[in-house]
Scaffold this motif. Structure first.
Motif, short mmCIF file in Angstrom:
data_model
loop_
_atom_site.label_atom_id
_atom_site.label_comp_id
_atom_site.label_asym_id
_atom_site.label_seq_id
_atom_site.Cartn_x
_atom_site.Cartn_y
_atom_site.Cartn_z
N ILE A 181 -36.89 15.54 6.14
CA ILE A 181 -37.30 14.31 5.89
C ILE A 181 -37.25 13.76 4.54
O ILE A 181 -36.62 12.70 4.08
CB ILE A 181 -38.60 13.97 6.61
CG1 ILE A 181 -38.53 13.88 8.31
CG2 ILE A 181 -39.25 12.76 6.36
CD1 ILE A 181 -39.61 14.05 8.97
N VAL A 182 -37.65 14.55 3.81
CA VAL A 182 -37.91 14.44 2.25
C VAL A 182 -36.45 14.37 1.71
O VAL A 182 -36.22 13.46 0.81
CB VAL A 182 -38.56 15.62 1.77
CG1 VAL A 182 -38.59 15.40 0.02
CG2 VAL A 182 -40.08 15.43 1.92
N LEU A 183 -35.50 15.07 2.13
CA LEU A 183 -33.95 15.19 1.81
C LEU A 183 -33.38 13.77 2.06
O LEU A 183 -32.71 13.29 1.22
CB LEU A 183 -33.28 16.36 2.34
CG LEU A 183 -32.06 16.68 1.85
CD1 LEU A 183 -32.12 16.81 0.09
CD2 LEU A 183 -31.21 17.60 2.48
N CYS A 184 -33.80 13.38 3.44
CA CYS A 184 -33.04 11.94 3.79
C CYS A 184 -33.57 11.03 3.23
O CYS A 184 -33.02 9.95 2.70
CB CYS A 184 -33.43 11.96 5.30
SG CYS A 184 -32.67 10.70 5.87
N ALA A 185 -34.91 10.96 2.77
CA ALA A 185 -35.55 10.02 1.95
C ALA A 185 -35.33 9.94 0.56
O ALA A 185 -34.97 8.87 -0.01
CB ALA A 185 -37.17 10.00 1.86
N LEU A 186 -34.93 11.15 -0.14
CA LEU A 186 -34.37 10.97 -1.43
C LEU A 186 -32.94 10.89 -1.46
O LEU A 186 -32.29 9.98 -2.39
CB LEU A 186 -34.25 12.50 -2.06
CG LEU A 186 -35.69 13.00 -2.55
CD1 LEU A 186 -35.89 14.43 -2.78
CD2 LEU A 186 -36.41 11.99 -3.41
N ALA A 187 -32.07 10.93 -0.30
CA ALA A 187 -30.61 10.50 -0.31
C ALA A 187 -30.76 8.97 -0.39
O ALA A 187 -29.70 8.33 -0.89
CB ALA A 187 -29.98 11.22 1.00
N VAL A 188 -31.68 8.34 0.61
CA VAL A 188 -31.57 6.94 0.64
C VAL A 188 -31.95 6.27 -0.54
O VAL A 188 -31.37 5.36 -1.05
CB VAL A 188 -32.48 6.37 1.72
CG1 VAL A 188 -32.95 4.99 1.86
CG2 VAL A 188 -31.93 6.84 3.31
N LEU A 189 -32.89 7.04 -1.21
CA LEU A 189 -33.38 6.43 -2.44
C LEU A 189 -32.26 6.34 -3.47
O LEU A 189 -32.05 5.39 -4.41
CB LEU A 189 -34.62 7.04 -3.00
CG LEU A 189 -35.23 6.88 -4.17
CD1 LEU A 189 -35.63 5.24 -4.28
CD2 LEU A 189 -36.18 7.74 -4.69
N ALA A 190 -31.39 7.48 -3.55
CA ALA A 190 -30.42 7.69 -4.44
C ALA A 190 -29.23 6.62 -4.01
O ALA A 190 -28.79 6.16 -5.27
CB ALA A 190 -29.73 9.07 -4.47
N ALA A 191 -29.13 6.49 -2.87
CA ALA A 191 -28.02 5.44 -2.56
C ALA A 191 -28.50 3.83 -2.98
O ALA A 191 -27.63 3.29 -3.31
CB ALA A 191 -28.00 5.55 -0.82
N VAL A 192 -29.60 3.63 -2.66
CA VAL A 192 -30.29 2.41 -3.16
C VAL A 192 -30.20 2.18 -4.77
O VAL A 192 -29.81 1.07 -4.84
CB VAL A 192 -31.59 1.95 -2.50
CG1 VAL A 192 -32.16 0.90 -3.21
CG2 VAL A 192 -31.71 2.08 -1.14
N GLY A 193 -30.59 3.03 -5.26
CA GLY A 193 -30.73 3.15 -6.78
C GLY A 193 -29.11 3.10 -7.40
O GLY A 193 -28.81 2.18 -8.28
N GLY A 194 -28.09 3.57 -6.75
CA GLY A 194 -26.82 3.40 -7.03
C GLY A 194 -26.14 2.24 -6.83
O GLY A 194 -25.49 1.35 -7.66
N LEU A 195 -26.53 1.71 -5.79
CA LEU A 195 -26.13 0.22 -5.12
C LEU A 195 -26.75 -0.80 -6.08
O LEU A 195 -26.20 -1.81 -6.69
CB LEU A 195 -26.46 -0.15 -3.64
CG LEU A 195 -26.08 -1.34 -3.16
CD1 LEU A 195 -24.44 -1.63 -3.39
CD2 LEU A 195 -26.49 -1.59 -1.93
N SER A 196 -28.12 -0.71 -6.33
CA SER A 196 -28.68 -1.72 -7.53
C SER A 196 -28.26 -1.54 -8.82
O SER A 196 -27.84 -2.48 -9.52
CB SER A 196 -30.07 -1.18 -7.54
OG SER A 196 -30.58 -1.14 -6.25
N ALA A 197 -27.62 -0.58 -9.21
CA ALA A 197 -27.12 -0.25 -10.66
C ALA A 197 -25.52 -0.89 -10.55
O ALA A 197 -25.37 -1.57 -11.67
CB ALA A 197 -26.88 1.25 -11.05
N TYR A 198 -25.08 -0.37 -9.53
CA TYR A 198 -23.65 -1.31 -9.49
C TYR A 198 -23.61 -2.78 -9.39
O TYR A 198 -22.59 -3.36 -10.13
CB TYR A 198 -23.02 -0.51 -8.15
CG TYR A 198 -21.50 -1.51 -8.02
CD1 TYR A 198 -20.61 -1.03 -8.59
CD2 TYR A 198 -21.58 -2.51 -6.79
CE1 TYR A 198 -19.18 -1.84 -8.33
CE2 TYR A 198 -20.34 -3.06 -6.74
CZ TYR A 198 -19.34 -2.83 -7.40
OH TYR A 198 -18.26 -3.35 -7.33
#
Length: 74
Positions: free
Chosen positions: A6-23
């Motif tokens: 669950i923690v790994l999935c939450a971190l993956a979603v957080l990284a994806a949202v952060g990357g999309l926001s930066a883009y």
């Protein structure tokens, strides 16, 4: 194992949202915000933080004084 996934999935979603926001931030280019826009954004942040802090203080106060102890015990 379940908590770790669950923690790994939450971190993956957080990284994806952060990357999309930066883009999106970089793709917008030179966008300017007026002083009224900055004021509105600042007031929104202050209001949201105040609301969140106030509600958490009420939860803490209610728990400390036992107001919710009898809830759901019918």
């Amino acid at each position: 194992m379940k908590t770790g996934s669950i923690v790994l999935c939450a971190l993956a979603v957080l990284a994806a949202v952060g990357g999309l926001s930066a883009y999106i931030w970089v793709a917008m280019g030179d966008v300017t915000i007026s002083w009224m826009g900055l004021l509105a954004m600042g007031l929104g942040v202050v209001f949201s933080l105040g609301l969140g802090i106030g509600l958490m203080a009420l939860v803490y106060f209610s728990n400390k004084h036992g107001y919710d102890d009898e809830a759901g015990h019918r």
